[in-house]
Design a protein around this motif. Structure first.
Motif, PDB file in Angstrom:
ATOM      1  N   TYR A 254       0.018   0.535   2.296  1.00  0.00           N
ATOM      2  CA  TYR A 254       1.368   1.092   2.307  1.00  0.00           C
ATOM      3  C   TYR A 254       1.379   2.432   3.031  1.00  0.00           C
ATOM      4  O   TYR A 254       2.262   2.708   3.858  1.00  0.00           O
ATOM      5  CB  TYR A 254       1.906   1.247   0.881  1.00  0.00           C
ATOM      6  CG  TYR A 254       2.811   2.434   0.721  1.00  0.00           C
ATOM      7  CD1 TYR A 254       4.113   2.404   1.251  1.00  0.00           C
ATOM      8  CD2 TYR A 254       2.374   3.607   0.118  1.00  0.00           C
ATOM      9  CE1 TYR A 254       4.937   3.500   1.157  1.00  0.00           C
ATOM     10  CE2 TYR A 254       3.190   4.715   0.018  1.00  0.00           C
ATOM     11  CZ  TYR A 254       4.473   4.667   0.542  1.00  0.00           C
ATOM     12  OH  TYR A 254       5.288   5.751   0.458  1.00  0.00           O
TER      13      TYR A 254
ATOM     14  N   ARG B  52      -5.386  13.146   3.114  1.00  0.00           N
ATOM     15  CA  ARG B  52      -4.974  12.954   1.722  1.00  0.00           C
ATOM     16  C   ARG B  52      -6.085  12.301   0.905  1.00  0.00           C
ATOM     17  O   ARG B  52      -6.306  12.653  -0.247  1.00  0.00           O
ATOM     18  CB  ARG B  52      -3.714  12.082   1.665  1.00  0.00           C
ATOM     19  CG  ARG B  52      -2.420  12.887   1.720  1.00  0.00           C
ATOM     20  CD  ARG B  52      -1.274  12.118   2.316  1.00  0.00           C
ATOM     21  NE  ARG B  52      -0.959  10.922   1.550  1.00  0.00           N
ATOM     22  CZ  ARG B  52      -0.180   9.934   1.991  1.00  0.00           C
ATOM     23  NH1 ARG B  52       0.363  10.005   3.200  1.00  0.00           N
ATOM     24  NH2 ARG B  52       0.062   8.890   1.249  1.00  0.00           N
TER      25      ARG B  52
ATOM     26  N   LEU C 288       3.018  12.465   5.413  1.00  0.00           N
ATOM     27  CA  LEU C 288       3.009  13.231   4.175  1.00  0.00           C
ATOM     28  C   LEU C 288       2.897  12.289   2.993  1.00  0.00           C
ATOM     29  O   LEU C 288       3.361  11.154   3.040  1.00  0.00           O
ATOM     30  CB  LEU C 288       4.301  14.042   4.046  1.00  0.00           C
ATOM     31  CG  LEU C 288       4.383  15.284   4.910  1.00  0.00           C
ATOM     32  CD1 LEU C 288       5.700  15.980   4.656  1.00  0.00           C
ATOM     33  CD2 LEU C 288       3.223  16.220   4.596  1.00  0.00           C
ATOM     34  N   SER C 289       2.305  12.772   1.931  1.00  0.00           N
ATOM     35  CA  SER C 289       2.222  12.001   0.702  1.00  0.00           C
ATOM     36  C   SER C 289       3.642  11.721   0.227  1.00  0.00           C
ATOM     37  O   SER C 289       4.487  12.610   0.209  1.00  0.00           O
ATOM     38  CB  SER C 289       1.474  12.827  -0.330  1.00  0.00           C
ATOM     39  OG  SER C 289       1.301  12.117  -1.508  1.00  0.00           O
ATOM     40  N   PRO C 290       3.951  10.474  -0.134  1.00  0.00           N
ATOM     41  CA  PRO C 290       5.314  10.204  -0.607  1.00  0.00           C
ATOM     42  C   PRO C 290       5.591  11.008  -1.863  1.00  0.00           C
ATOM     43  O   PRO C 290       4.706  11.153  -2.719  1.00  0.00           O
ATOM     44  CB  PRO C 290       5.307   8.702  -0.891  1.00  0.00           C
ATOM     45  CG  PRO C 290       3.890   8.298  -1.000  1.00  0.00           C
ATOM     46  CD  PRO C 290       3.107   9.268  -0.181  1.00  0.00           C
TER      47      PRO C 290
ATOM     48  N   TYR D 283      -2.036   0.379  -1.889  1.00  0.00           N
ATOM     49  CA  TYR D 283      -1.391   1.659  -1.665  1.00  0.00           C
ATOM     50  C   TYR D 283      -1.866   2.265  -0.335  1.00  0.00           C
ATOM     51  O   TYR D 283      -1.074   2.857   0.406  1.00  0.00           O
ATOM     52  CB  TYR D 283      -1.673   2.616  -2.818  1.00  0.00           C
ATOM     53  CG  TYR D 283      -0.845   3.873  -2.765  1.00  0.00           C
ATOM     54  CD1 TYR D 283       0.430   3.917  -3.312  1.00  0.00           C
ATOM     55  CD2 TYR D 283      -1.319   5.002  -2.123  1.00  0.00           C
ATOM     56  CE1 TYR D 283       1.198   5.057  -3.248  1.00  0.00           C
ATOM     57  CE2 TYR D 283      -0.563   6.153  -2.042  1.00  0.00           C
ATOM     58  CZ  TYR D 283       0.700   6.184  -2.602  1.00  0.00           C
ATOM     59  OH  TYR D 283       1.469   7.309  -2.529  1.00  0.00           O
TER      60      TYR D 283
ATOM     61  N   LEU E 299       9.711   9.695  -5.573  1.00  0.00           N
ATOM     62  CA  LEU E 299      10.416   9.251  -4.369  1.00  0.00           C
ATOM     63  C   LEU E 299      11.909   9.580  -4.443  1.00  0.00           C
ATOM     64  O   LEU E 299      12.554   9.852  -3.423  1.00  0.00           O
ATOM     65  CB  LEU E 299      10.246   7.736  -4.181  1.00  0.00           C
ATOM     66  CG  LEU E 299       8.900   7.273  -3.646  1.00  0.00           C
ATOM     67  CD1 LEU E 299       8.813   5.759  -3.687  1.00  0.00           C
ATOM     68  CD2 LEU E 299       8.695   7.773  -2.223  1.00  0.00           C
TER      69      LEU E 299
ATOM     70  N   PHE F   4       7.320   1.885  -3.572  1.00  0.00           N
ATOM     71  CA  PHE F   4       6.987   2.573  -2.325  1.00  0.00           C
ATOM     72  C   PHE F   4       7.354   1.696  -1.127  1.00  0.00           C
ATOM     73  O   PHE F   4       7.855   2.169  -0.126  1.00  0.00           O
ATOM     74  CB  PHE F   4       5.492   2.927  -2.317  1.00  0.00           C
ATOM     75  CG  PHE F   4       5.149   3.978  -3.328  1.00  0.00           C
ATOM     76  CD1 PHE F   4       5.411   5.315  -3.077  1.00  0.00           C
ATOM     77  CD2 PHE F   4       4.609   3.637  -4.558  1.00  0.00           C
ATOM     78  CE1 PHE F   4       5.126   6.280  -4.019  1.00  0.00           C
ATOM     79  CE2 PHE F   4       4.330   4.598  -5.503  1.00  0.00           C
ATOM     80  CZ  PHE F   4       4.579   5.930  -5.249  1.00  0.00           C
TER      81      PHE F   4
END
Lengths: 353, 353, 353, 353, 353
Positions: D173, D155, E13-15, D170, E87, D252
């Motif tokens: 996270y 990513r 995976l990307s949130p 982030y 989200l 998040f």
């Protein structure tokens, strides 16, 4: 059996729709009416709820008691006149409520469970009691006719104690107190039944004993369900920051609170007792099985070898010298007795006899 | 058996109605009286409660101890003179109270359970002790005559420790401390009985062992019921924002609190111990059943085939050639011995022998 | 066996009365003495406690370690000089304390349990360690001679790490940390014993395995009793608003706190493990009973019918035609074999064979 | 088997002493390095940890990932350069940590457990992952090489989602989220194994089924130990009052928190499932015993009386009139059949057949 | 069987990545649309989600209901237009959510579980319902077509109750209330099944009864998992400090809260009931085993001695005087009858007959 699972109402109804949920325990609702202050006292049976309405704004304490909650329009009229929230009315006629207390500002709504012991079915039943406490009135709703509030009425009539000198909050307290006091009677009976089952258990447990223990456990769950929430109700009343409850009533509420905790303690202890009784029951079954097995084993272990010996000398071989001996038979009989004695001795040493 | 379920009083009574609930443990209430400060000391038995009244307002510490609480009018007079709330008086004469502590502003009310071990019945009993702590007096109520407070009296008489130099709060602390110290003796005895039952369990468990474990469990429930609430009582005394308890007494109260926690810990641990013992008991029953079954199986499995063989040669067929053989009988006997040996060997390999 | 029940002291004693409760584990108390700051260091064995007194007010950190607490007058003298509260002294000599921490303003009192594994008895023992933390001194009390604090002494002697650069609070932390680190060793050993018992359980459980499990459970209760309160002790030290503990020490205390939680977690997990092992033990007994029963049933079910057949042809009726047939005997033997085969087949289909 | 008991380190060591506790899972530590902001991106494998140091103070986000933690001097150098507290470094190399989160002001330290399923051993293993979150860097420590963080790297490389636009918080996270997401895969596998064991239980339980249930229970304890503390870690991150975590990241973190709760819920439910399965196992053993006993009883109860009858007519008394009857034999055979039929009928009525 | 373990999505995976997790329960998503205020009302089926967009900013209350959540781009478009956090969208399409409530400032997101009873499989199923509550709109997402919200629609259409006079918060409340009311129906059915299983248990328990109890327990775990978090959701809505929920709605939310507590209470009680039923089942197995054993023992203990006696007189010794006696046979028969009678008497005294 006391019902542990809820009856459902139709979902999706507009909140505040009045639908009676529960059994209909009286034919026709009865309304009783008491109005008093320190100097005067008035009691009457009323036919229509409207007769009570003029007393709403008098400075005297007014107590309206309604027995039988299935006629929704009485509740509705009352609600309109006393300006009660529709959700309260819905709760009053739905007997599946959990005990609770809610402060609506100008009145407080309380739901309680009254317990009584059904001698015929030998079990505990409950009925819902709702109270609305206003600044100078108390409205109480019962499902069936019982004389549980009679002592309070008597105290008002005779002006005994402080009840005539105090306000509606003390009356509400007195009603709650009466209900909680009543629990102790139920618990005493419940305790006696546990002791009985226990005695049976020690003497001669049968599958019926297990059924009895299970029934008591079920009732214990039922009791817990009715009583646990009461704790919050009473402490909520005590802590409520409302002008409806005077400070002087606080100490009485704390007294009821103490009683509630006592009731809960007793229920929790009965839970421990019942689970201990189950353990005893199970181990008594195992013990009896052990007894049965020992009897079987002793019989079998003694007679099977003897039968074998007899079998040997029942064989038809042509050449069996013992058969011809003069003392063959007595010797074999003696051997058999010896074998039996040795085995009996062995089992006695094993403490099976 | 220690009673776990409550006795009920009549519901609906006016709060503050004095009704003695419980057994009558002494014939006539006895009143003892001690008055002291750092420099002077006075002790006397008094006949009527009124003799104590003049000391209420003296600056010295006054300790009135009443043994026997069934004569309600003594309690009532005392309550009137010392201005005690009716609910307190009701609690004093009702021996079914849960330990509690309540701050009434100018006095503090404490209910405790005194435990003693009944050697005759081999079980723990309890009695209710109530304390009223005022700014310069302590009134204590006991159910029966015991010398548990004697060491405190002795310390006052002899002026030992700090008791004569401090106020009524320290006296109240000393009484509570004495009661809690007493619990340790009860627990030591209780622990010994658990150890005994345990030893029995390991050596030779009988259904009586189970009864003993169950009795201990019952007493454990009883102990818990008496001791758990104490925690709140003592921490409540320590945290109470009242001029009745001086700051210097705080550290002593925290000491009692530590002891209370120790007592509770020990009770909880005994609970774990007892449930572990039950498991051992149940598995020992199963183990013994296994033993019985093995004996039965070994006897049956060895002798049943042998008996069968004997049975075969006991048949009366006309043409059974073996019967006529010269060595038929010895051969069959040998076969039987072989079968038995093989089976014994098989059971030994299965570790049943 | 580790003792789970408390020893009681005599109730009603004046608080602060010094009475040694517990075993006497050393003959004569030993006093060791260390005094240090960043630049200097002094260590000596002292004969009388008075030798340590001059160091009370020096700015250096003074560590007095007393091994053996049964000579109450040493404790008393020390308490007088360092101005310790009598209740503390009472706690130091009573080895039945629960771990605790109390802030007395100018010093902090800490009670801990040191655990060690007794190889001979194959069980865990404990001893009480008390610490008094003052602004520039630490006094530690041990029951018996052990070298558990030796690494800390070594660090002071060698000036390793930050110990010489920091104050008495860091020294107290280092001692607590050492004790908690020691728990991990005990737990590792305890874990090994659980694994061993587990292996035995899977291979070949005997009643001794149950005894071992029960002993481990007992020790687990004992461990929990010693370690649970530690959590509050350490978090109390961290949160204490006292100038005695510098902010920089906080992070170290939180580290000890983490370790304490780890220890508690492990004990709780061992509890779950042990109860799981008990279940396996019980089910293995049942399984073996099943095995025994199957063997018995197979033997009995096969041979009893055969014996019956043999019995039939052993009857002495005058007119039994089969007996005279030429092939009677072989036919009956064949029938017997068939019956046996059919039954064996039946038992194999039932998966009993 | 997943290890439930801790490995101990040597007690009494100076805090901050770096000693690797745990297995050595890789030969040589590998260091990977990523540096990025919204516009630029740089990734390289580095040989010595010193190569990463210049990036500490650049405004870009720097992510250093170290795989293999047994070479303490790398950790030490890193700690010195990034000014990490010695206790943190000690925790990083000691793989027996409990998941935790600590705020050190200018950085936050997080310990987590990464779980993976070991197909070969058919069990769950874990490895420790530590994270240090600074204002513009994240340092992560893994025990062994795994590609679990690869999707995050991907990513970053591709600039997918918001990761390149946001700060180091982030990134931290994202790493935590990846680890927690991974738990679901473990739980799915775990759930499948429970379902399998359950199916086996319903069809044909064997002692191996019990072993499997016990192994699952052990793993459940292991899972709980790894996951429970996570709850506090994540909620601690969310609530932390630190400039290191931007408000936008809060949502998040709450999302991860929800996932953590889901994981914990599932573990708790699996606990209930497993204990239910044990009950079924035990009752299935009893049921089978019942079956065995019934077979035995039916065989024995039918043939033993018949054998007795045959035995009677096998007696050799001189005067037994039946023996001489013409129809004696057939009559006896008929009686035997009748007895058998009656008994079979009796057992069928008892529902044993 | 209701699934208790989670389905996992791909970790890392990307949130905010929208991936549908769960079964696809409808072919094509259906969108229904209602727009109303006190005076006007509009309802239509819409084909594309875009048709609803213009109503976002009108002052009327807009309710968009989407049935079928597997077409992610509809959700995505909706999210973009209504400015929902990624989200949230991820949670909507992942049906493995735990019930929760989150306040995003200008809207509130709620996830609930709708329960329905699958008559065919005789078990409880669930589907996820998500709600987004904005200042003048409510968007609801369902997995499959059901008429559970129909009564609410009807109330809007007919303008019954207060729904048309109040805002979007009341609509959201009405939807939540409908779902919770629905739980009571599920619980009533669940309770009936428990009662059925209980009756079976008392009459004639079979292994199938155990399976049924276990299935009910599993469903109870499933119910608990769906309902427990609801408590926090509803109390969170009540306590939320948000302008989105008007004060007047608070009392309705508290009403739903009361219902939620009732549901949870009932589930907890059913848990107690089920564990009690298991105990009864186990003890009934033991009881039946006892019965079987008694039958076996009685048969064996009576006939084995008799067979032995017969065996003795079946021996072929040359000199057995009894055999020659005229009354030998009748005497032996009489002895046999006596033995049997004595044994029967013995077993009756033991209460085995």
């Amino acid at each position: 059996m006391p019902r542990i699972f809820q009856r459902a109402k139709k979902p999706g109804l507009s909140p505040g729709t009045l639908i009676h949920v529960g059994e209909r325990k009286v034919d026709k609702p009865r309304i009783s009416f008491i109005d008093y202050d320190e100097t005067q006292f008035q009691e009457k049976g009323v036919k229509t709820i409207e007769e009570c309405f003029p007393f709403k704004d008098t400075p005297t304490v007014t107590w309206i008691n309604i027995t039988g909650i299935h006629e929704v329009d009485i509740i509705e009229k009352l609600g309109k006149h006393f300006d009660l929230h529709p959700l309260i009315l819905e709760d009053i006629v739905n007997t599946e409520q959990r005990p609770k207390m809610e402060d609506f500002g100008n009145y407080i709504f309380i739901v309680l469970k009254m317990l009584y012991f059904n001698e015929k079915e030998n079990e505990i039943n409950s009925e819902q009691v709702s109270l609305v406490l206003g600044s100078n009135f108390v409205i109480s709703f019962q499902e069936s006719i019982g004389d549980v509030f009679e002592p309070v009425r008597e105290r008002i009539r005779k002006g005994k104690g402080r009840i005539r000198k105090t306000g509606s909050d003390y009356l509400a307290y007195a009603l709650v107190d009466t209900i909680v006091d009543n629990y102790f009677i139920i618990l005493e009976k419940f305790g006696e039944r546990i002791e009985e089952a226990q005695e049976e258990l020690v003497k001669m447990p049968t599958p019926e004993t297990l059924q009895a223990i299970h029934k008591l456990k079920r009732e214990m769950i039922f009791l817990r369900k009715s009583v646990w929430p009461l704790r919050e109700v009473v402490s909520g009343l005590d802590r409520a920051e409302t002008p409806l409850i005077h400070e002087a009533t606080g100490i009485f509420l704390r007294d009821v609170y103490d009683h509630t905790i006592q009731v809960i303690d007793t229920i929790e202890n009965s839970r421990d007792m019942l689970s201990g009784m189950l353990d005893i029951y199970l181990s008594s079954i195992s013990n009896r099985m052990n007894e049965v097995m020992k009897v079987l084993t002793i019989f079998a272990a003694i007679f099977i070898p003897l039968t074998f010996i007899a079998g040997v000398y029942g064989m038809n071989f042509a050449f069996m010298p013992e058969l011809a001996w003069r003392w063959g038979y007595p010797v074999v009989l003696t051997v058999m007795v010896l074998v039996a004695v040795v085995l009996l001795f062995y089992f006695r040493r094993k403490k099976w006899l």
